[in-house]
Design a protein around this motif. Structure first.
Motif, PDB file in Angstrom:
ATOM      1  N   UNK A  23      19.938  27.713   6.459  1.00 22.14           N
ATOM      2  CA  UNK A  23      21.378  27.557   6.298  1.00 22.14           C
ATOM      3  C   UNK A  23      22.028  28.859   5.840  1.00 22.14           C
ATOM      4  N   UNK A  24      21.388  29.551   4.906  1.00 25.31           N
ATOM      5  CA  UNK A  24      21.918  30.843   4.442  1.00 25.31           C
ATOM      6  C   UNK A  24      21.947  31.868   5.570  1.00 25.31           C
ATOM      7  N   UNK A  79      32.167  26.252   2.150  1.00 27.96           N
ATOM      8  CA  UNK A  79      30.898  25.833   2.759  1.00 27.96           C
ATOM      9  C   UNK A  79      29.723  26.567   2.135  1.00 27.96           C
ATOM     10  N   UNK A  80      29.927  27.832   1.789  1.00 27.01           N
ATOM     11  CA  UNK A  80      28.820  28.591   1.189  1.00 27.01           C
ATOM     12  C   UNK A  80      28.539  28.179  -0.248  1.00 27.01           C
ATOM     13  N   UNK A  81      29.568  27.696  -0.941  1.00 31.31           N
ATOM     14  CA  UNK A  81      29.312  27.152  -2.278  1.00 31.31           C
ATOM     15  C   UNK A  81      28.345  25.986  -2.206  1.00 31.31           C
ATOM     16  N   UNK A  82      28.525  25.137  -1.191  1.00 33.57           N
ATOM     17  CA  UNK A  82      27.628  23.992  -0.998  1.00 33.57           C
ATOM     18  C   UNK A  82      26.226  24.469  -0.639  1.00 33.57           C
ATOM     19  N   UNK A  83      26.146  25.448   0.258  1.00 37.72           N
ATOM     20  CA  UNK A  83      24.840  25.966   0.683  1.00 37.72           C
ATOM     21  C   UNK A  83      24.112  26.620  -0.486  1.00 37.72           C
ATOM     22  N   UNK A  85      24.542  26.015  -3.677  1.00 39.33           N
ATOM     23  CA  UNK A  85      24.125  24.970  -4.631  1.00 39.33           C
ATOM     24  C   UNK A  85      22.845  24.296  -4.164  1.00 39.33           C
ATOM     25  N   UNK A  86      22.778  24.005  -2.859  1.00 36.12           N
ATOM     26  CA  UNK A  86      21.571  23.392  -2.299  1.00 36.12           C
ATOM     27  C   UNK A  86      20.374  24.337  -2.412  1.00 36.12           C
ATOM     28  N   UNK A  87      20.602  25.619  -2.133  1.00 39.95           N
ATOM     29  CA  UNK A  87      19.521  26.597  -2.218  1.00 39.95           C
ATOM     30  C   UNK A  87      19.000  26.773  -3.627  1.00 39.95           C
ATOM     31  N   UNK A  88      19.934  26.819  -4.599  1.00 41.93           N
ATOM     32  CA  UNK A  88      19.538  26.981  -6.003  1.00 41.93           C
ATOM     33  C   UNK A  88      18.746  25.772  -6.488  1.00 41.93           C
ATOM     34  N   UNK A  89      19.218  24.560  -6.130  1.00 39.11           N
ATOM     35  CA  UNK A  89      18.504  23.355  -6.551  1.00 39.11           C
ATOM     36  C   UNK A  89      17.117  23.288  -5.924  1.00 39.11           C
ATOM     37  N   UNK A  90      17.037  23.714  -4.669  1.00 38.23           N
ATOM     38  CA  UNK A  90      15.735  23.712  -3.991  1.00 38.23           C
ATOM     39  C   UNK A  90      14.785  24.706  -4.635  1.00 38.23           C
ATOM     40  N   UNK A  91      15.281  25.908  -4.882  1.00 42.32           N
ATOM     41  CA  UNK A  91      14.441  26.934  -5.500  1.00 42.32           C
ATOM     42  C   UNK A  91      14.022  26.521  -6.901  1.00 42.32           C
TER      43      UNK A  91
END
Length: 344
Positions: A23-24, A79-83, A85-91
């Protein structure tokens, strides 16, 4: 052996991380392409604009933007704020939620399974499969479980210890991952007779020498399993009804059998000892010459010769010849003493 899961493949373990990175990357390429093609920025400037927008560092616009570009940038930021947030939670979940340890454990358990030899593969974690695992664990026999349904794993008694492969046992690569090429036996306890037949066929093709114990629900499936190459067929429903009837007709006999099979908590068990496991100095001797009863307290209750019927209650003059299997009965301590004194 520690309890661990071995997934169908390693890739699913990285699924969320892979999605986040993808996504990034897609967001970066989208922003760069827009600023490059629509606003006429250079490739370097377009990339820089995308990065500072994605990262929300707050730098100003490097060049004035058109109204359409400002609208795109506004949507792009949200949209990038959402991406992000998802990336940080995943990491975070991978670093602090134990995902990394789980992946390392999967890798370690894969290596351990590959090193296994003369182990047992148990296909299916239903009631029969779990009981088979408990008995194998009690006997100290290494085994690997193959189960396709993750929900079934909730009923698995974790304390017995095993490696579990999440996969369909009818597939060649799953059985190979479970070590079928080096296994000594396979137990298939799936509720579907068709699947048990297919697993037996697959097992026989991969390793013709492995011993296959298969579950059958229907009488018509017994012959099919035998033709497929099953060594023994077990029909739980038939055995259950037979056992219940004999609890009435022969209650004391069944109580004695339960005692020997480990159903009760009485310290008594049967054990089989193969000729090749007997110490050299005790081979080819008679039961009397071995003096098993006096030396260990166990009793020899049967002998099994190759291609011959069982010799129940053998004479003290019967000789322990090559390829003979001895069946003894005694307490756990007596069996342990026998193994230490008479076995290699």
């Amino acid at each position: 052996m520690k309890f661990a899961f071995i997934d169908r493949d390693v890739l699913p373990s990285f699924k969320r991380l892979f999605v986040a990175v993808s996504l990034l990357l897609i967001s970066f390429l989208t922003g760069t392409s827009f600023y490059y093609l629509h606003e006429g920025f250079s490739l370097v400037d377009a990339s820089y604009m995308s990065i500072i927008t994605i990262s929300t560092v707050g730098y100003g616009e490097i060049f004035p933007l058109s109204p359409a570009a400002r609208l795109f940038t506004s949507c792009y930021i949200v949209s990038n704020l959402i991406i992000i947030a998802f990336g940080v939670s995943t990491l975070t979940s991978y670093l602090f939620g134990g995902e990394v340890n789980k992946m390392l454990n999967r890798y370690k358990m894969n290596r351990e399974v590959k090193r296994l030899k003369d182990h047992v593969i148990v296909c299916g974690l239903g009631r029969n499969g779990i009981k088979a695992c408990e008995e194998l664990a009690r006997a100290g026999t290494p085994f690997v479980v193959v189960e396709a349904n993750t929900e079934v794993l909730d009923t698995f008694p974790y304390n017995i210890g095993s490696s579990i492969i999440l996969g369909d046992a009818t597939m060649d690569h799953v059985l190979i991952k479970a070590g079928i090429l080096a296994a000594k036996a396979l137990i298939t306890t799936l509720p579907s007779d068709a699947e048990n037949v297919f697993i037996t066929l697959t097992c026989r093709e991969l390793n013709p020498h492995v011993r296959v114990i298969a579950r059958a629900n229907e009488e018509s499936s017994e012959k099919k399993l035998m033709r497929a190459g099953a060594s023994r067929i077990v029909k739980p429903d038939t055995l259950g009804g037979y056992h219940m009837a004999q609890l009435i007709t022969k209650p004391v006999v069944i109580e004695f059998i339960d005692l020997l099979s480990g159903v009760t908590n009485v310290d008594m068990q049967m054990e089989e000892i193969r000729y090749e496991n007997i110490a050299q100095k005790y081979r080819n001797l008679t039961i009397k010459e071995m003096d098993v009863r006096n030396m260990t307290g166990v009793s020899v209750i049967g002998l099994k010769m190759p291609d011959k019927q069982f010799n129940f209650n053998p004479s003290i003059h019967d000789k322990i010849e090559e390829h003979t299997t001895i069946i003894v009965i005694g307490s756990n301590e007596q069996i342990s003493t026998f193994n230490k004194k008479y076995c290699n």
